[in-house]
Motif scaffolding. Structure first.
Motif, PDB file in Angstrom:
ATOM      1  N   UNK A 110       0.032  14.647  33.593  1.00  0.00           N
ATOM      2  CA  UNK A 110       1.373  15.170  33.862  1.00  0.00           C
ATOM      3  C   UNK A 110       1.424  16.691  33.946  1.00  0.00           C
ATOM      4  N   UNK A 111       0.517  17.406  33.261  1.00  0.00           N
ATOM      5  CA  UNK A 111       0.525  18.860  33.353  1.00  0.00           C
ATOM      6  C   UNK A 111       0.179  19.320  34.760  1.00  0.00           C
ATOM      7  N   UNK A 112      -0.589  18.529  35.511  1.00  0.00           N
ATOM      8  CA  UNK A 112      -0.866  18.874  36.900  1.00  0.00           C
ATOM      9  C   UNK A 112       0.413  18.828  37.719  1.00  0.00           C
ATOM     10  N   UNK A 113       1.333  17.952  37.357  1.00  0.00           N
ATOM     11  CA  UNK A 113       2.625  17.909  38.046  1.00  0.00           C
ATOM     12  C   UNK A 113       3.359  19.220  37.820  1.00  0.00           C
ATOM     13  N   UNK A 114       3.263  19.776  36.613  1.00  0.00           N
ATOM     14  CA  UNK A 114       3.895  21.054  36.344  1.00  0.00           C
ATOM     15  C   UNK A 114       3.223  22.161  37.138  1.00  0.00           C
ATOM     16  N   UNK A 115       1.894  22.094  37.295  1.00  0.00           N
ATOM     17  CA  UNK A 115       1.197  23.064  38.132  1.00  0.00           C
ATOM     18  C   UNK A 115       1.721  22.996  39.552  1.00  0.00           C
ATOM     19  N   UNK A 116       1.958  21.777  40.041  1.00  0.00           N
ATOM     20  CA  UNK A 116       2.485  21.593  41.387  1.00  0.00           C
ATOM     21  C   UNK A 116       3.834  22.285  41.542  1.00  0.00           C
ATOM     22  N   UNK A 117       4.644  22.277  40.483  1.00  0.00           N
ATOM     23  CA  UNK A 117       5.967  22.891  40.544  1.00  0.00           C
ATOM     24  C   UNK A 117       5.897  24.402  40.363  1.00  0.00           C
ATOM     25  N   UNK A 118       4.714  24.950  40.091  1.00  0.00           N
ATOM     26  CA  UNK A 118       4.615  26.401  40.073  1.00  0.00           C
ATOM     27  C   UNK A 118       4.093  27.020  38.802  1.00  0.00           C
TER      28      UNK A 118
ATOM     29  N   UNK B  57       5.218  31.686  39.939  1.00  0.00           N
ATOM     30  CA  UNK B  57       5.577  31.864  38.531  1.00  0.00           C
ATOM     31  C   UNK B  57       5.469  33.326  38.125  1.00  0.00           C
ATOM     32  N   UNK B  58       4.493  34.064  38.690  1.00  0.00           N
ATOM     33  CA  UNK B  58       4.349  35.474  38.338  1.00  0.00           C
ATOM     34  C   UNK B  58       5.563  36.266  38.805  1.00  0.00           C
ATOM     35  N   UNK B  59       6.150  35.856  39.927  1.00  0.00           N
ATOM     36  CA  UNK B  59       7.327  36.536  40.454  1.00  0.00           C
ATOM     37  C   UNK B  59       8.567  36.237  39.619  1.00  0.00           C
ATOM     38  N   UNK B  60       8.640  35.088  38.994  1.00  0.00           N
ATOM     39  CA  UNK B  60       9.792  34.710  38.179  1.00  0.00           C
ATOM     40  C   UNK B  60       9.588  33.314  37.627  1.00  0.00           C
ATOM     41  N   UNK B  61       9.967  33.140  36.380  1.00  0.00           N
ATOM     42  CA  UNK B  61       9.782  31.837  35.747  1.00  0.00           C
ATOM     43  C   UNK B  61      10.718  30.810  36.355  1.00  0.00           C
ATOM     44  N   UNK B  62      10.231  29.575  36.490  1.00  0.00           N
ATOM     45  CA  UNK B  62      11.068  28.473  36.963  1.00  0.00           C
ATOM     46  C   UNK B  62      12.061  28.114  35.865  1.00  0.00           C
ATOM     47  N   UNK B  63      13.315  27.914  36.255  1.00  0.00           N
ATOM     48  CA  UNK B  63      14.364  27.554  35.299  1.00  0.00           C
ATOM     49  C   UNK B  63      14.476  26.041  35.216  1.00  0.00           C
TER      50      UNK B  63
ATOM     51  N   UNK C 267       7.606  23.109  27.523  1.00  0.00           N
ATOM     52  CA  UNK C 267       7.844  23.829  28.771  1.00  0.00           C
ATOM     53  C   UNK C 267       7.791  25.341  28.581  1.00  0.00           C
ATOM     54  N   UNK C 268       8.316  25.823  27.474  1.00  0.00           N
ATOM     55  CA  UNK C 268       8.278  27.266  27.230  1.00  0.00           C
ATOM     56  C   UNK C 268       6.851  27.749  27.005  1.00  0.00           C
ATOM     57  N   UNK C 269       6.023  26.923  26.381  1.00  0.00           N
ATOM     58  CA  UNK C 269       4.603  27.282  26.222  1.00  0.00           C
ATOM     59  C   UNK C 269       3.899  27.340  27.571  1.00  0.00           C
ATOM     60  N   UNK C 270       4.405  26.589  28.555  1.00  0.00           N
ATOM     61  CA  UNK C 270       3.838  26.590  29.903  1.00  0.00           C
ATOM     62  C   UNK C 270       4.503  27.646  30.794  1.00  0.00           C
ATOM     63  N   UNK C 271       5.307  28.511  30.182  1.00  0.00           N
ATOM     64  CA  UNK C 271       5.965  29.641  30.843  1.00  0.00           C
ATOM     65  C   UNK C 271       7.120  29.242  31.763  1.00  0.00           C
ATOM     66  N   UNK C 272       7.758  28.118  31.483  1.00  0.00           N
ATOM     67  CA  UNK C 272       9.014  27.776  32.142  1.00  0.00           C
ATOM     68  C   UNK C 272      10.144  28.338  31.294  1.00  0.00           C
ATOM     69  N   UNK C 273      11.274  28.624  31.909  1.00  0.00           N
ATOM     70  CA  UNK C 273      12.449  29.094  31.186  1.00  0.00           C
ATOM     71  C   UNK C 273      13.429  27.931  31.042  1.00  0.00           C
TER      72      UNK C 273
ATOM     73  N   UNK D  60      19.459  25.511  37.757  1.00  0.00           N
ATOM     74  CA  UNK D  60      18.023  25.441  37.455  1.00  0.00           C
ATOM     75  C   UNK D  60      17.217  25.025  38.684  1.00  0.00           C
ATOM     76  N   UNK D  61      15.918  25.337  38.655  1.00  0.00           N
ATOM     77  CA  UNK D  61      15.000  24.912  39.718  1.00  0.00           C
ATOM     78  C   UNK D  61      14.571  23.464  39.516  1.00  0.00           C
ATOM     79  N   UNK D  62      14.498  23.065  38.233  1.00  0.00           N
ATOM     80  CA  UNK D  62      14.017  21.741  37.846  1.00  0.00           C
ATOM     81  C   UNK D  62      14.967  21.174  36.804  1.00  0.00           C
ATOM     82  N   UNK D  63      15.238  19.864  36.882  1.00  0.00           N
ATOM     83  CA  UNK D  63      16.022  19.208  35.833  1.00  0.00           C
ATOM     84  C   UNK D  63      15.281  17.946  35.413  1.00  0.00           C
TER      85      UNK D  63
END
Length: 123
Positions: free
Chosen positions: A13-21, A27-33, A51-57, A77-80
Motif C-alpha cells: 500500500x505504501x507504493x500507492x502513496x508513492x503513486x500519489x506523490x 511533493x517537494x513543491x508542496x505537500x499533498x493535503x 500519513x504525516x510521517x510520509x510527508x502528507x499534510x 484536499x488532494x486526497x480523501x
C-alpha cells in the motif's frame, strides 16, 4: 473478490502513496493535503500519524458523511480517505458527491473486515 493488488497491481500500500506523490518532485513543491473520513477515532489517529510521517499534510478528519462533504468543500484536499460505513451518508454517497464536484480528487475507500463481518465484494 477483488483485492488491493488485483485493482492496482501494487503489492505494498505504501507504493500507492508513492503513486500519489509521496517523495516525488510534486511533493517537494508542496505537500499533498489529505482529509480522513472515518467514524473511528483510533483509525483517524493511526492514519493521520502514518500519513504525516510520509510527508502528507492531514488537513482534517470527519466522523460522518455530511461532515466529510462539508470539510471537503472548505479544505479542498488532494486526497480523501473514506470509511464506507460513515453515519448519515455512507462512503459511497460521500465518494459520489466529492467526485461529482471535483473529479480530480483522489478518493480512497478504506475497507476493513473481521471474522464477524462478511467480506465486501467489488462488482
Amino acid at each position: 473478490m477483488l483485492s488491493f493488488n488485483n485493482i492496482t497491481g501494487w503489492h505494498d500500500p505504501l507504493n500507492a502513496l508513492d503513486y500519489m506523490g509521496a517523495g516525488s518532485e510534486a511533493m517537494k513543491a508542496g505537500r499533498k493535503k489529505v482529509l480522513i473520513a472515518d467514524s473511528s477515532t483510533f483509525m483517524c489517529i493511526m492514519l493521520a500519524t502514518t500519513l504525516e510521517k510520509l510527508d502528507f499534510e492531514v488537513v482534517g478528519t470527519s466522523k460522518s458523511g455530511n461532515e466529510a462533504i462539508e470539510k471537503f468543500k472548505a479544505l479542498k484536499p488532494d486526497v480523501i480517505l473514506v470509511d464506507p460505513a460513515l453515519p448519515d451518508k455512507d462512503g459511497i454517497e460521500v465518494t459520489r458527491a466529492i467526485t461529482e464536484e471535483s473529479p480530480s480528487t483522489v478518493v480512497i475507500m478504506l475497507l476493513t473486515g473481521s471474522e464477524t463481518d462478511p467480506d465486501m465484494t467489488l462488482i
